[in-house]
Every structure is written in C-alpha cells, then in structure tokens.
Design an enzyme around this catalytic site. Structure first.
Site, PDB file in Angstrom:
ATOM      1  N   THR A  46       1.065   0.194  -6.946  1.00  0.00           N
ATOM      2  CA  THR A  46       0.866   0.412  -8.923  1.00  0.00           C
ATOM      3  C   THR A  46       1.015   1.226  -9.768  1.00  0.00           C
ATOM      4  OG1 THR A  46      -0.990  -0.881  -8.052  1.00  0.00           O
ATOM      5  CG2 THR A  46      -1.390  -0.188 -10.265  1.00  0.00           C
ATOM      6  N   HIS A  48       7.039  -6.881  -2.241  1.00  0.00           N
ATOM      7  CA  HIS A  48       7.238  -6.437  -0.485  1.00  0.00           C
ATOM      8  C   HIS A  48       8.006  -7.057  -0.005  1.00  0.00           C
ATOM      9  CE1 HIS A  48       3.458  -3.880  -2.140  1.00  0.00           C
ATOM     10  NE2 HIS A  48       3.064  -5.471  -2.693  1.00  0.00           N
ATOM     11  N   LYS A  77      -7.725   5.922  -1.624  1.00  0.00           N
ATOM     12  CA  LYS A  77      -8.490   7.494  -2.047  1.00  0.00           C
ATOM     13  C   LYS A  77      -6.894   8.273  -2.833  1.00  0.00           C
ATOM     14  CE  LYS A  77     -11.775   7.846   1.266  1.00  0.00           C
ATOM     15  NZ  LYS A  77     -13.274   8.563   0.700  1.00  0.00           N
ATOM     16  N   LYS A  87       0.857  -1.193   0.213  1.00  0.00           N
ATOM     17  CA  LYS A  87       0.090  -0.065   0.003  1.00  0.00           C
ATOM     18  C   LYS A  87       0.511   1.313  -0.398  1.00  0.00           C
ATOM     19  CE  LYS A  87      -3.178  -0.757  -0.811  1.00  0.00           C
ATOM     20  NZ  LYS A  87      -4.090  -0.891  -2.114  1.00  0.00           N
ATOM     21  N   PHE A 129      -9.794  -1.775  -4.839  1.00  0.00           N
ATOM     22  CA  PHE A 129      -8.451  -1.626  -4.454  1.00  0.00           C
ATOM     23  C   PHE A 129      -7.765  -0.414  -4.459  1.00  0.00           C
ATOM     24  CE2 PHE A 129      -3.863  -1.623  -6.081  1.00  0.00           C
ATOM     25  CZ  PHE A 129      -3.252  -2.559  -5.564  1.00  0.00           C
ATOM     26  N   SER A 143      -5.056   1.975   4.938  1.00  0.00           N
ATOM     27  CA  SER A 143      -5.082   1.721   3.591  1.00  0.00           C
ATOM     28  C   SER A 143      -4.746   0.240   4.010  1.00  0.00           C
ATOM     29  CB  SER A 143      -3.779   2.798   2.675  1.00  0.00           C
ATOM     30  OG  SER A 143      -4.205   3.166   2.079  1.00  0.00           O
ATOM     31  N   LYS A 195       7.570  -6.804  -9.297  1.00  0.00           N
ATOM     32  CA  LYS A 195       7.115  -6.623  -8.376  1.00  0.00           C
ATOM     33  C   LYS A 195       7.737  -7.108  -7.016  1.00  0.00           C
ATOM     34  CE  LYS A 195       2.986  -5.068  -5.925  1.00  0.00           C
ATOM     35  NZ  LYS A 195       1.396  -5.428  -6.446  1.00  0.00           N
TER      36      LYS A 195
END
Length: 283
Positions: A52, A108, A246, A48, A243, A137, A106
């Site tokens: 993306t 994490h 905000k 988060k 997904f 998030s 990608k």
C-alpha cells in the site's frame, strides 16, 4: 453493496502447487487473456510487504502529487488488485475496466501465475520486506480479513508460513524468483526518487518532500483512502486488527519466542542459501 452470507474463512485452493484464497483462485482463469499496455506499471509484492505504501507513492507520482486527486477513491480502486475477487465487491479486473490508462496494477501472484503479457510488456516495481515482520503482519491480517482461512495459533501459523502453506505460498521462492529476474525503505525520499527515475518522471524537490510526508505510515494509517476502512466489515474487521498495524521493522520481536526465532533462522538459512538478497529485520 450486498454480501453473500456464509462465505467467511474458506479453505485455500491450490493452483499449480500454489495455495491461494478460494476467490482469488477462481479469478485466475480470466487473467490468462489479460492484455496490458507498455505504459502500464505492475506493483508486485508478497502480502504484507509495504504494498500500500508503494502504491500510494506511485499514484501520487502519476497524479502530479495532487492530494485532491489522490483522495478521489480508496487505494484499491486507484491501484486495482489484479487477482482480487470477493463476494459483493467488484473484482480487480472489473475495477481495471473502470480505470483510466495508464494503469497502475497491484499483484501478489508469484511469477508462475502471472499473465505473460505483464512480464513481456510492462515495467515492474517489486517490493520485499524481511520475512519475520511479514509473518507477524500476515498472521494479524489473516485474523481480520474474512477471505482467509482461520489462522489458528501464532505457533501453528508460523509453522505453516515456513512450510509454504499460507496463501501465495512460499515467501522465500517469491522474493528469490523476482530477485533473480531483476538482477530499500530506510530512506523514503531516496526510494521515491529511485521510483521517479525508474518510471521516467520528475517532480520538484518540494513536491517530493510533500510525498514523503503524505506517504508516511502515520499519515496513511489515518487516511481512509489508504487504510482500507472503506472495505465492508464482513470482509475486513478492523476491530480485530487494523489493516495498517505497526509499519516498522523489528516488531516481530514482540511475537516470536526465542525458540521460534531460532527455528525460523535455521529454516531461513536453509531456504535462502545461495541467494545474495539481504534484509534488515530490525532498525
């Protein structure tokens, strides 16, 4: 695409002290033999943290800002998620095998869990976001993504976040380790130009302007190739939370109580003491 039943919300599993989604933990074994090439590029973030957004920017750069090519597949197929694994969906490694080189990848994963070949051979774009907005998030993402455990209340989730008991463990350690190894998204055009320079590419200014427009939160939220609406509802329930929710700094203030904010600030100051990395938590 047929999903296995009764796989929602499994408990986290610990790998070398790092809590991970059960399926992702199972995927780590094959990653140890992963062979990257020097012209591949790794996008690393804590969950988060605008992953993306930067993935879409880089794919647009690699495709010469050709919008048709950037709509060829969802973002998680154009930029495979290295450690991803879930019932009924190709794993990140399987997706990579079907992707043309050079690879955009990608992850994490914290440094300790990354295959050494990635650190030895490829360039890395690391993106960090302020911890308060990440926590909020992540809480909403836990609700809609069925591969995560049930998040419980916001208050209990925030305590787990500060105690490093959410998937991928400590935000504090994640960002500090990368900051120390390398030793910001307020101006998107400037950030895109910095990425272009880093990856050794150049594009006309009007193309960069198009990229700024196409990678805005508004555009990406309505784009099915970036908003994850192509993922089956059994894994991501967008009726609970989208997904792309905000996309702004400071939204944490609608969720944190005064007491939670004070406690978080004290905990943050302790865990980030001595680190020169700074964030803006509101605009």
């Amino acid at each position: 695409m047929e999903l296995i039943q009764d796989t929602s919300h499994p408990p986290l599993e610990y790998v070398n002290g790092v809590p991970l989604i059960k399926y992702f933990a199972e995927a780590l074994g094959p990653l140890q033999s992963f062979q990257a090439q020097p012209d591949d590029l790794l996008i690393s973030t804590y969950p988060k943290s605008s992953t993306t957004w930067v993935s879409q920017i880089l794919d647009m750069i690699y495709q010469g800002s050709d919008l048709e090519k950037c709509h060829r597949a969802p973002i998680f197929m154009r930029v495979p998620f290295l450690e991803f694994k879930a019932p009924g969906i190709p794993s990140g490694m399987e997706t990579l095998k079907e992707t043309l080189a050079p690879w955009l990848i990608k992850t994490h994963l914290p440094l300790a869990l990354l295959p050494q070949t990635l650190l030895d051979q490829v360039k890395v774009v690391y993106v960090a976001r302020n911890a308060k907005d990440v926590a909020v998030s992540y809480y909403h993402f836990y609700h809609m993504a069925k591969v995560y455990p049930e998040p419980g209340t916001w208050d209990s989730f925030l305590e787990k976040f500060m105690a490093r008991e959410v998937s991928y463990g400590s935000w504090y350690q994640h960002v500090q380790e990368w900051w120390e190894l390398s030793h910001t998204k307020e101006n998107p055009k400037r950030e895109i130009q910095k990425i272009l320079e880093f990856v050794g590419r150049s594009l006309p200014e009007e193309t960069v302007d198009l990229m700024v427009q196409q990678t805005s939160f508004k555009e990406m939220k309505k784009n099915p190739m970036t908003n994850y609406t192509t993922v089956p509802q059994e894994l991501m329930d967008h009726s609970i939370s989208p997904f792309m929710r905000k996309g702004m700094a400071g939204n944490w203030k609608t969720t944190f109580t005064v007491t939670q904010n004070e406690r978080f600030d004290a905990d943050y100051a302790e865990k980030m003491a001595g680190c020169s990395l700074s964030f803006r938590s509101e605009l």
